[in-house]
Write an enzyme that holds these catalytic residues in place. Structure first.
Site, PDB file in Angstrom:
ATOM      1  N   ASN A  71       7.555  -1.754  -3.393  1.00 31.79           N
ATOM      2  CA  ASN A  71       8.334  -0.907  -3.922  1.00 31.79           C
ATOM      3  C   ASN A  71       7.940   0.716  -3.768  1.00 31.79           C
ATOM      4  O   ASN A  71       8.655   1.470  -4.647  1.00 31.79           O
ATOM      5  CB  ASN A  71       8.543  -1.117  -5.466  1.00 31.79           C
ATOM      6  CG  ASN A  71       8.886  -2.698  -5.730  1.00 31.79           C
ATOM      7  OD1 ASN A  71       9.780  -3.066  -4.961  1.00 31.79           O
ATOM      8  ND2 ASN A  71       8.167  -3.175  -6.721  1.00 31.79           N
TER       9      ASN A  71
ATOM     10  N   CYS B  66      -0.067  -0.060 -12.801  1.00 31.65           N
ATOM     11  CA  CYS B  66      -1.128   0.818 -12.756  1.00 31.65           C
ATOM     12  C   CYS B  66      -2.372  -0.089 -13.147  1.00 31.65           C
ATOM     13  O   CYS B  66      -2.208  -1.253 -13.482  1.00 31.65           O
ATOM     14  CB  CYS B  66      -1.058   1.833 -13.884  1.00 31.65           C
ATOM     15  SG  CYS B  66      -0.962   1.318 -15.641  1.00 31.65           S
TER      16      CYS B  66
ATOM     17  N   ASP C 151       5.904  -2.121  10.775  1.00 29.74           N
ATOM     18  CA  ASP C 151       6.230  -2.521   9.205  1.00 29.74           C
ATOM     19  C   ASP C 151       4.921  -3.714   8.824  1.00 29.74           C
ATOM     20  O   ASP C 151       4.535  -4.551   9.851  1.00 29.74           O
ATOM     21  CB  ASP C 151       7.386  -2.954   8.947  1.00 29.74           C
ATOM     22  CG  ASP C 151       7.692  -2.833   7.409  1.00 29.74           C
ATOM     23  OD1 ASP C 151       7.060  -1.852   6.817  1.00 29.74           O
ATOM     24  OD2 ASP C 151       8.950  -3.315   7.004  1.00 29.74           O
ATOM     25  N   GLU C 152       4.796  -3.866   7.635  1.00 30.32           N
ATOM     26  CA  GLU C 152       3.894  -4.771   6.974  1.00 30.32           C
ATOM     27  C   GLU C 152       2.351  -4.880   7.768  1.00 30.32           C
ATOM     28  O   GLU C 152       1.906  -6.028   8.304  1.00 30.32           O
ATOM     29  CB  GLU C 152       4.527  -6.146   7.065  1.00 30.32           C
ATOM     30  CG  GLU C 152       5.879  -6.323   6.456  1.00 30.32           C
ATOM     31  CD  GLU C 152       5.770  -5.794   4.793  1.00 30.32           C
ATOM     32  OE1 GLU C 152       4.677  -6.007   4.359  1.00 30.32           O
ATOM     33  OE2 GLU C 152       6.766  -5.664   4.277  1.00 30.32           O
ATOM     34  N   ALA C 153       1.850  -3.684   8.228  1.00 28.70           N
ATOM     35  CA  ALA C 153       0.807  -3.612   8.855  1.00 28.70           C
ATOM     36  C   ALA C 153      -0.279  -4.291   8.343  1.00 28.70           C
ATOM     37  O   ALA C 153      -1.516  -4.738   8.978  1.00 28.70           O
ATOM     38  CB  ALA C 153       0.278  -2.100   9.258  1.00 28.70           C
ATOM     39  N   GLN C 154      -0.583  -4.471   7.027  1.00 28.79           N
ATOM     40  CA  GLN C 154      -1.595  -5.236   6.217  1.00 28.79           C
ATOM     41  C   GLN C 154      -1.813  -6.738   6.687  1.00 28.79           C
ATOM     42  O   GLN C 154      -2.637  -7.008   6.782  1.00 28.79           O
ATOM     43  CB  GLN C 154      -1.229  -5.221   5.033  1.00 28.79           C
ATOM     44  CG  GLN C 154      -0.165  -6.438   4.282  1.00 28.79           C
ATOM     45  CD  GLN C 154       1.116  -5.637   4.375  1.00 28.79           C
ATOM     46  OE1 GLN C 154       1.442  -4.551   4.890  1.00 28.79           O
ATOM     47  NE2 GLN C 154       2.071  -6.420   3.795  1.00 28.79           N
TER      48      GLN C 154
END
Length: 203
Positions: free
Chosen positions: A2, A189, A91-94
Protein backbone atom coordinates in the site's frame (compact mmCIF):
# COMPACT_ATOMS: atom_id res chain seq x y z
CA UNK A 1 2.35 -2.87 0.85
CA UNK A 2 0.00 0.00 0.00
CA UNK A 3 2.96 2.36 -0.44
CA UNK A 4 2.24 3.01 -4.10
CA UNK A 5 5.27 1.14 -5.45
CA UNK A 6 3.49 -0.24 -8.53
CA UNK A 7 2.01 3.20 -9.18
CA UNK A 8 5.50 4.71 -8.88
CA UNK A 9 6.86 2.13 -11.33
CA UNK A 10 4.14 2.89 -13.88
CA UNK A 11 4.79 6.61 -13.44
CA UNK A 12 8.52 6.06 -14.04
CA UNK A 13 7.73 4.12 -17.23
CA UNK A 14 5.47 6.93 -18.39
CA UNK A 15 8.17 9.53 -17.68
CA UNK A 16 10.74 7.65 -19.79
CA UNK A 17 8.32 7.13 -22.65
CA UNK A 18 7.10 10.72 -22.59
CA UNK A 19 10.70 11.65 -23.39
CA UNK A 20 10.79 9.22 -26.32
CA UNK A 21 12.72 6.46 -24.55
CA UNK A 22 12.02 2.73 -24.53
CA UNK A 23 11.64 0.75 -21.30
CA UNK A 24 11.19 -2.92 -20.49
CA UNK A 25 8.81 -3.95 -17.68
CA UNK A 26 9.12 -7.27 -15.89
CA UNK A 27 8.12 -9.09 -12.73
CA UNK A 28 8.64 -12.55 -11.18
CA UNK A 29 6.07 -15.06 -12.42
CA UNK A 30 5.44 -16.18 -8.83
CA UNK A 31 3.38 -12.99 -8.46
CA UNK A 32 0.16 -14.35 -9.95
CA UNK A 33 -1.87 -11.31 -8.92
CA UNK A 34 -2.47 -9.45 -12.15
CA UNK A 35 -1.08 -12.39 -14.16
CA UNK A 36 1.07 -10.84 -16.89
CA UNK A 37 0.38 -7.27 -15.83
CA UNK A 38 1.66 -4.79 -13.31
CA UNK A 39 -1.44 -3.77 -11.38
CA UNK A 40 -1.65 -0.74 -9.13
CA UNK A 41 -4.17 -0.56 -6.28
CA UNK A 42 -5.34 2.68 -7.89
CA UNK A 43 -6.62 0.63 -10.81
CA UNK A 44 -3.85 1.29 -13.34
CA UNK A 45 -2.50 -1.73 -15.19
CA UNK A 46 0.07 -2.40 -17.87
CA UNK A 47 1.31 -5.64 -19.43
CA UNK A 48 4.86 -6.68 -18.63
CA UNK A 49 7.33 -7.33 -21.43
CA UNK A 50 8.41 -10.55 -19.74
CA UNK A 51 7.89 -12.69 -16.64
CA UNK A 52 10.83 -14.06 -14.64
CA UNK A 53 10.73 -17.74 -13.69
CA UNK A 54 12.35 -18.72 -10.37
CA UNK A 55 15.16 -20.55 -12.20
CA UNK A 56 15.59 -18.00 -15.01
CA UNK A 57 18.95 -16.55 -15.95
CA UNK A 58 17.88 -12.92 -15.73
CA UNK A 59 20.87 -11.51 -17.61
CA UNK A 60 20.19 -13.79 -20.57
CA UNK A 61 16.47 -13.02 -20.43
CA UNK A 62 17.18 -9.29 -20.49
CA UNK A 63 19.64 -9.62 -23.37
CA UNK A 64 17.07 -11.57 -25.39
CA UNK A 65 14.40 -8.90 -24.95
CA UNK A 66 16.88 -6.09 -25.56
CA UNK A 67 17.90 -7.74 -28.84
CA UNK A 68 14.23 -7.86 -29.87
CA UNK A 69 13.88 -4.12 -29.20
CA UNK A 70 16.96 -3.41 -31.29
CA UNK A 71 15.76 -5.69 -34.11
CA UNK A 72 12.34 -4.02 -34.22
CA UNK A 73 13.96 -0.60 -34.44
CA UNK A 74 16.36 -1.63 -37.21
CA UNK A 75 13.52 -3.17 -39.23
CA UNK A 76 11.32 -0.15 -38.72
CA UNK A 77 8.60 -2.31 -37.12
CA UNK A 78 7.82 0.34 -34.55
CA UNK A 79 8.24 3.32 -36.83
CA UNK A 80 10.35 5.92 -35.06
CA UNK A 81 10.67 3.82 -31.91
CA UNK A 82 13.91 4.14 -29.90
CA UNK A 83 16.64 1.74 -30.99
CA UNK A 84 17.59 0.57 -27.51
CA UNK A 85 16.34 0.03 -23.98
CA UNK A 86 16.74 3.07 -21.72
CA UNK A 87 15.69 1.35 -18.47
CA UNK A 88 14.53 -1.96 -17.00
CA UNK A 89 11.70 -1.59 -14.48
CA UNK A 90 10.96 -4.51 -12.14
CA UNK A 91 7.95 -4.95 -9.87
CA UNK A 92 7.75 -7.32 -6.88
CA UNK A 93 11.55 -7.55 -6.77
CA UNK A 94 11.44 -9.25 -3.36
CA UNK A 95 10.51 -12.48 -5.18
CA UNK A 96 13.75 -12.57 -7.17
CA UNK A 97 16.49 -14.97 -6.14
CA UNK A 98 19.82 -13.65 -4.89
CA UNK A 99 21.39 -14.77 -8.18
CA UNK A 100 18.81 -12.84 -10.17
CA UNK A 101 19.55 -9.70 -8.15
CA UNK A 102 23.24 -10.24 -8.96
CA UNK A 103 22.18 -10.23 -12.62
CA UNK A 104 20.48 -6.85 -12.10
CA UNK A 105 23.84 -5.41 -11.11
CA UNK A 106 25.39 -6.99 -14.21
CA UNK A 107 22.69 -5.38 -16.37
CA UNK A 108 23.52 -1.98 -14.88
CA UNK A 109 27.31 -2.32 -15.08
CA UNK A 110 27.96 -4.59 -18.06
CA UNK A 111 24.98 -3.67 -20.23
CA UNK A 112 24.89 0.02 -19.26
CA UNK A 113 21.13 0.00 -18.64
CA UNK A 114 19.67 1.44 -15.42
CA UNK A 115 17.42 -0.84 -13.37
CA UNK A 116 14.62 0.44 -11.14
CA UNK A 117 13.50 -2.40 -8.86
CA UNK A 118 10.38 -2.01 -6.70
CA UNK A 119 9.52 -4.37 -3.87
CA UNK A 120 8.99 -4.83 -0.16
CA UNK A 121 11.71 -5.43 2.39
CA UNK A 122 10.26 -8.02 4.75
CA UNK A 123 7.61 -10.72 4.88
CA UNK A 124 4.70 -11.03 7.32
CA UNK A 125 7.04 -12.55 9.92
CA UNK A 126 9.39 -9.52 9.69
CA UNK A 127 12.08 -11.56 7.88
CA UNK A 128 13.82 -10.13 4.82
CA UNK A 129 13.00 -11.75 1.50
CA UNK A 130 16.20 -13.16 -0.08
CA UNK A 131 15.79 -10.89 -3.09
CA UNK A 132 15.24 -7.82 -0.91
CA UNK A 133 18.24 -8.61 1.27
CA UNK A 134 20.47 -8.90 -1.78
CA UNK A 135 19.09 -5.70 -3.28
CA UNK A 136 19.98 -3.82 -0.09
CA UNK A 137 23.50 -5.22 -0.35
CA UNK A 138 24.04 -4.25 -4.00
CA UNK A 139 21.80 -1.30 -4.82
CA UNK A 140 23.49 1.93 -5.93
CA UNK A 141 20.77 3.82 -4.08
CA UNK A 142 17.64 3.06 -2.05
CA UNK A 143 14.46 5.10 -1.84
CA UNK A 144 11.81 4.28 0.73
CA UNK A 145 8.18 4.70 -0.26
CA UNK A 146 6.28 5.31 2.95
CA UNK A 147 2.79 4.24 3.94
CA UNK A 148 0.85 4.53 7.17
CA UNK A 149 -0.60 2.16 9.74
CA UNK A 150 -4.26 2.14 10.79
CA UNK A 151 -3.23 4.29 13.76
CA UNK A 152 -1.64 6.93 11.55
CA UNK A 153 2.00 6.16 12.36
CA UNK A 154 4.56 5.11 9.75
CA UNK A 155 4.04 1.47 8.76
CA UNK A 156 7.09 -0.82 9.00
CA UNK A 157 5.66 -4.32 8.66
CA UNK A 158 3.15 -6.26 6.57
CA UNK A 159 0.85 -8.43 8.66
CA UNK A 160 -0.92 -11.37 7.00
CA UNK A 161 -4.59 -12.12 7.44
CA UNK A 162 -6.26 -15.36 6.37
CA UNK A 163 -10.02 -15.20 6.31
CA UNK A 164 -9.82 -11.88 8.16
CA UNK A 165 -7.70 -13.28 11.05
CA UNK A 166 -4.07 -12.38 11.68
CA UNK A 167 -1.60 -15.27 11.27
CA UNK A 168 2.08 -15.31 12.12
CA UNK A 169 3.11 -18.74 10.83
CA UNK A 170 3.17 -20.16 7.34
CA UNK A 171 5.00 -20.04 4.02
CA UNK A 172 6.89 -16.87 3.23
CA UNK A 173 4.94 -16.32 0.00
CA UNK A 174 1.15 -16.34 -0.19
CA UNK A 175 -0.40 -14.22 -2.92
CA UNK A 176 -3.78 -12.55 -2.32
CA UNK A 177 -6.47 -15.02 -3.38
CA UNK A 178 -10.20 -14.57 -3.87
CA UNK A 179 -11.35 -17.55 -1.78
CA UNK A 180 -13.30 -17.97 1.43
CA UNK A 181 -10.02 -18.10 3.34
CA UNK A 182 -8.69 -15.15 1.36
CA UNK A 183 -5.12 -14.08 2.07
CA UNK A 184 -4.75 -10.33 2.57
CA UNK A 185 -2.11 -8.06 4.07
CA UNK A 186 -2.19 -4.98 6.26
CA UNK A 187 0.62 -2.45 6.64
CA UNK A 188 1.30 -1.81 10.31
CA UNK A 189 3.58 0.17 12.60
CA UNK A 190 5.73 -1.77 15.07
CA UNK A 191 3.40 -1.09 18.00
CA UNK A 192 0.24 -2.32 16.25
CA UNK A 193 2.09 -5.33 14.82
CA UNK A 194 3.36 -6.36 18.24
CA UNK A 195 -0.11 -5.93 19.71
CA UNK A 196 -1.64 -8.26 17.11
CA UNK A 197 1.23 -10.78 17.28
CA UNK A 198 1.32 -10.96 21.07
CA UNK A 199 4.86 -9.60 21.02
CA UNK A 200 6.20 -12.02 18.40
CA UNK A 201 8.72 -10.83 15.81
CA UNK A 202 10.31 -14.12 14.80
CA UNK A 203 7.38 -15.79 13.04
Amino acid sequence: MNSGKSTALLQAAYNYEERGQRVLLAKPEIDTKGAGEIASRLGMTRPVDFLIAPDADLLTLFRTHRAEVRAEASEGVSGAAPADVACLLLDEAQFLTREQVDDLLRIVVLEGVPVLAYGIRTDFRTHAFPGSARLMELAHSLEELKTICRCGRKALFNARLVGGRFVFDGDQVAIDELTQERVTYESMCAECYLRESGGRLDG
